[in-house]
Design an enzyme around this catalytic site. Structure first.
Site, PDB file in Angstrom:
ATOM      1  N   GLU A  24       2.416  12.345  -1.445  1.00 20.02           N
ATOM      2  CA  GLU A  24       0.967  12.532  -1.312  1.00 20.02           C
ATOM      3  C   GLU A  24       0.681  13.326  -0.044  1.00 20.02           C
ATOM      4  O   GLU A  24       1.482  13.334   0.894  1.00 20.02           O
ATOM      5  CB  GLU A  24       0.316  11.135  -1.231  1.00 20.02           C
ATOM      6  CG  GLU A  24      -1.192  11.166  -1.093  1.00 20.02           C
ATOM      7  CD  GLU A  24      -1.820   9.783  -1.299  1.00 20.02           C
ATOM      8  OE1 GLU A  24      -1.088   8.782  -1.390  1.00 20.02           O
ATOM      9  OE2 GLU A  24      -3.064   9.729  -1.370  1.00 20.02           O
ATOM     10  N   ASN A 171      -6.613   7.847 -10.606  1.00 21.22           N
ATOM     11  CA  ASN A 171      -5.736   7.056  -9.747  1.00 21.22           C
ATOM     12  C   ASN A 171      -6.560   5.918  -9.154  1.00 21.22           C
ATOM     13  O   ASN A 171      -7.592   6.157  -8.528  1.00 21.22           O
ATOM     14  CB  ASN A 171      -5.178   7.905  -8.599  1.00 21.22           C
ATOM     15  CG  ASN A 171      -4.453   7.043  -7.572  1.00 21.22           C
ATOM     16  OD1 ASN A 171      -3.353   6.558  -7.815  1.00 21.22           O
ATOM     17  ND2 ASN A 171      -5.079   6.810  -6.424  1.00 21.22           N
ATOM     18  N   GLU A 172      -6.117   4.721  -9.361  1.00 18.85           N
ATOM     19  CA  GLU A 172      -6.823   3.546  -8.824  1.00 18.85           C
ATOM     20  C   GLU A 172      -8.333   3.698  -9.028  1.00 18.85           C
ATOM     21  O   GLU A 172      -9.134   3.536  -8.107  1.00 18.85           O
ATOM     22  CB  GLU A 172      -6.440   3.314  -7.356  1.00 18.85           C
ATOM     23  CG  GLU A 172      -4.947   3.068  -7.225  1.00 18.85           C
ATOM     24  CD  GLU A 172      -4.475   2.478  -5.890  1.00 18.85           C
ATOM     25  OE1 GLU A 172      -5.259   2.453  -4.931  1.00 18.85           O
ATOM     26  OE2 GLU A 172      -3.311   2.035  -5.841  1.00 18.85           O
ATOM     27  N   TYR A 239       2.592  -3.220  -4.840  1.00 14.21           N
ATOM     28  CA  TYR A 239       3.383  -3.068  -3.620  1.00 14.21           C
ATOM     29  C   TYR A 239       3.922  -4.425  -3.161  1.00 14.21           C
ATOM     30  O   TYR A 239       3.291  -5.465  -3.407  1.00 14.21           O
ATOM     31  CB  TYR A 239       2.514  -2.479  -2.504  1.00 14.21           C
ATOM     32  CG  TYR A 239       2.246  -0.994  -2.684  1.00 14.21           C
ATOM     33  CD1 TYR A 239       3.174  -0.051  -2.250  1.00 14.21           C
ATOM     34  CD2 TYR A 239       1.081  -0.540  -3.282  1.00 14.21           C
ATOM     35  CE1 TYR A 239       2.940   1.310  -2.403  1.00 14.21           C
ATOM     36  CE2 TYR A 239       0.844   0.829  -3.443  1.00 14.21           C
ATOM     37  CZ  TYR A 239       1.777   1.745  -2.999  1.00 14.21           C
ATOM     38  OH  TYR A 239       1.562   3.084  -3.154  1.00 14.21           O
ATOM     39  N   GLU A 297       3.255   3.573  -8.616  1.00 15.59           N
ATOM     40  CA  GLU A 297       3.287   3.271  -7.174  1.00 15.59           C
ATOM     41  C   GLU A 297       3.924   1.901  -7.009  1.00 15.59           C
ATOM     42  O   GLU A 297       3.419   0.907  -7.529  1.00 15.59           O
ATOM     43  CB  GLU A 297       1.889   3.288  -6.561  1.00 15.59           C
ATOM     44  CG  GLU A 297       1.317   4.698  -6.460  1.00 15.59           C
ATOM     45  CD  GLU A 297       0.028   4.787  -5.654  1.00 15.59           C
ATOM     46  OE1 GLU A 297      -0.186   3.960  -4.745  1.00 15.59           O
ATOM     47  OE2 GLU A 297      -0.759   5.696  -5.949  1.00 15.59           O
ATOM     48  N   GLN A 346       6.725   6.202  -0.710  1.00 17.69           N
ATOM     49  CA  GLN A 346       6.642   7.593  -1.113  1.00 17.69           C
ATOM     50  C   GLN A 346       7.914   8.284  -0.645  1.00 17.69           C
ATOM     51  O   GLN A 346       8.620   7.761   0.208  1.00 17.69           O
ATOM     52  CB  GLN A 346       5.416   8.250  -0.518  1.00 17.69           C
ATOM     53  CG  GLN A 346       4.111   7.628  -0.976  1.00 17.69           C
ATOM     54  CD  GLN A 346       2.867   8.456  -0.587  1.00 17.69           C
ATOM     55  OE1 GLN A 346       2.945   9.514   0.020  1.00 17.69           O
ATOM     56  NE2 GLN A 346       1.703   7.904  -0.923  1.00 17.69           N
TER      57      GLN A 346
HETATM   58  O1  AHR Z   1       0.650   5.170  -1.567  1.00 13.55           O
HETATM   59  C1  AHR Z   1      -0.427   5.025  -0.696  1.00 13.55           C
HETATM   60  C2  AHR Z   1      -1.735   4.720  -1.419  1.00 13.55           C
HETATM   61  O2  AHR Z   1      -1.648   3.481  -2.036  1.00 13.55           O
HETATM   62  C3  AHR Z   1      -2.135   5.646  -2.528  1.00 13.55           C
HETATM   63  O3  AHR Z   1      -2.785   6.775  -2.070  1.00 13.55           O
HETATM   64  C4  AHR Z   1      -3.065   4.807  -3.332  1.00 13.55           C
HETATM   65  O4  AHR Z   1      -3.075   5.186  -4.694  1.00 13.55           O
HETATM   66  C5  AHR Z   1      -2.573   3.394  -3.103  1.00 13.55           C
HETATM   67  O5  AHR Z   1      -3.601   2.559  -2.745  1.00 13.55           O
END
Ligand code: AHR
Length: 483
Positions: A24, A171-172, A239, A297, A346
């Site tokens: 990103e 995205n989100e 995450y 992600e 990432q």
């Molecule tokens: O990966 C970092 C961020 O995490 C991304 O931009 C977003 O999609 C998520 O909240």
């Protein structure tokens, strides 16, 4: 008791796209690390940093998601084409309010993919963009004949269209991508995908809808109900946070208490439950598994390194991250009949990265080595195992081209364990064996000591009479191939 591997039974294929990456416009995730520009003193090819590209080529990155993340919903692609010195400078409002000069744009992205040998996965801007803007971007990238956008592409130096393999629409969207309700998002998705041009009839663009945040099962249910017939894949974001909170203290990447080793393992394993439950909901609308789950992600998210910009999400990467990588990859493999792609967040310098850079230096992280050791599972057939798996152990077995690869992780902080596998009479010898392990819970590589935690040749495998015994140290990932 040995785990019997059912090597005669063909399991689902483990998609190579499970080994996907994500980059990103965020902190040092692209500028200075992947892209340094043609005039840099750091060796580069067409602006792409050679040492980093070479390291990534070794792990055969299959696909790279870009330009975000949250950044995608503020990105206007026309800012990133044409002469670099006349490209518009914008403010990256999501990530530190830094100035973004747009020197890395569509042409640079495809050049990076060319050098890596990776496929494209682009996320459209549906949060602050328009349907027309999206359609014109796709026209710019993929229209072979005469058209306003194809001609603009040619004016900017690219005659032939590029292959756009995957395309994310949102995205989100439940959060920073528009704060939409799933009912509303479903309609927005349906509208955008209607105007997504498909010029290459032989290779239609694969459409990914914005999926749930973690355990938002209602999101999955609603999007599948209203938009399920118009999509190829639906995403999932999850995450691994040691403290389990998005507040001030997510837990440090190094120097953490042992309790945070344990909580990190528990939270990493939670991915299995999330995939199982989302997939069960998808089954109601898609019993034949025509729609894939795309975990675009995932990875660890710690407190940023002290003294770094909080908006840059820069964190160290330790042997604990290697465990998280192995646990997640093993879970994705297990769900190979539903999970077609995953993109760790990432690729460089941000969150759970493969590579960290500082000036002209770079280090490979423990996570990088797990991706390296696991490569033989890409596009291999999953092999089912029957029998008791030791506590704190997770593994994958797969076969391809007459070889069987077992990758196994003992994430116990202290205890070594032996694990036996049977049913391997058709193989004759160990072809290769690798291990990554460390003494300390937070062992990691630094720019002064770049090879502290690396993969090494593994000597703990005993193979005789169709049985394989693996001696697994605490905190280890091992990958063994039999032929
Ligand atoms: O990966 C970092 C961020 O995490 C991304 O931009 C977003 O999609 C998520 O909240």
């Amino acid at each position: 008791m040995a785990i019997e591997l059912l090597t005669q039974k063909a399991g689902p294929q483990i998609s190579k796209y499970i080994y996907g990456q994500f980059s990103e416009h965020l902190g040092n995730g692209i500028y200075g690390s992947l892209y340094v520009g043609e005039d840099s003193d750091i060796p580069n090819v067409n602006g792409m940093r050679s040492d980093v590209v070479d390291a990534l080529k070794q792990i055969h990155v299959p696909v790279l998601r870009w330009p975000g993340g949250l950044f995608a919903d503020t990105y206007h692609w026309q800012d990133g084409i044409g002469q670099k010195d006349s490209r518009k400078k914008i403010v990256n409002t999501n990530w530190g309010d830094v100035t973004e000069n747009n020197h890395f744009g569509t042409h640079e992205y495809f050049e990076l993919l060319r050098q890596l040998g990776a496929d494209a996965y682009i996320n459209a801007n549906i949060g602050s963009g328009t349907v027309q803007e999206m359609a014109e971007w796709v026209e710019y990238m993929t229209m072979p004949g005469e058209s306003p956008m194809a001609n603009l592409r040619r004016k900017n130096g690219r005659e032939n269209p590029w292959r756009l393999k995957f395309f994310g629409i949102g995205n989100e969207s439940w959060g920073g991508g528009g704060n939409m309700r799933p009912e509303y998002y479903s309609d927005v998705y349906r509208q955008y995908q209607t105007f997504l041009p498909q010029y290459d009839k032989d290779h239609p663009i694969y459409k990914v809808a914005c999926g749930p945040n973690e355990d938002d099962y209602n999101w999955t249910d609603t999007v599948m109900r209203y938009a399920g017939q118009y999509l190829d894949g639906i995403s999932l974001h999850y995450y691994t946070l040691p403290t389990g909170t998005w507040g001030q203290n997510k837990g440090d990447a190094t120097g953490f208490p042992e309790a945070e080793w344990d909580s990190t393992m528990t939270r990493a394993k939670h991915m299995d439950e999330l995939i199982t439950k989302h997939s069960t909901i998808m089954d109601r609308y898609d019993p034949d598994h025509n729609v894939d789950l795309i975990v675009d992600e995932w990875g660890t998210w710690f407190n940023v390194e002290k003294g770094t910009n909080p908006g840059f999400l820069h964190q160290q990467n330790t042997i604990r991250d290697a465990m998280v990588a192995a646990i997640n990859l093993n879970i994705f493999h297990k769900h190979a009949d539903r999970v077609h792609m995953a993109n760790i967040a990432q690729m460089v310098n941000v969150l759970q990265a493969m590579i960290l850079t500082k000036g002209d230096k770079m280090i490979k992280t423990p996570t990088y080595y797990v991706f390296d050791m696991y490569q033989k599972h890409m596009d291999a057939d999953l092999v089912e195992g029957v029998g008791q798996v030791p506590k704190n152990v997770t593994y994958t077995a797969s076969q391809k081209d007459g070889e069987l690869t077992i990758s196994i992780c003992n994430y116990d902080a202290h205890e070594a364990v032996d694990t036996q596998f049977s049913g391997l009479a058709k193989f004759t010898e160990v072809d290769s064996a690798k291990i990554i392990t460390a003494d300390k819970l937070d062992a990691h590589n630094t720019f002064d000591d770049p090879d502290k935690v690396v993969e090494k040749t593994y000597t703990g495998a005993k193979f005789a009479n169709g049985e394989l015994t693996l001696a697994l140290p605490a905190k280890s990932v091992v990958s063994v191939t039999l032929k």
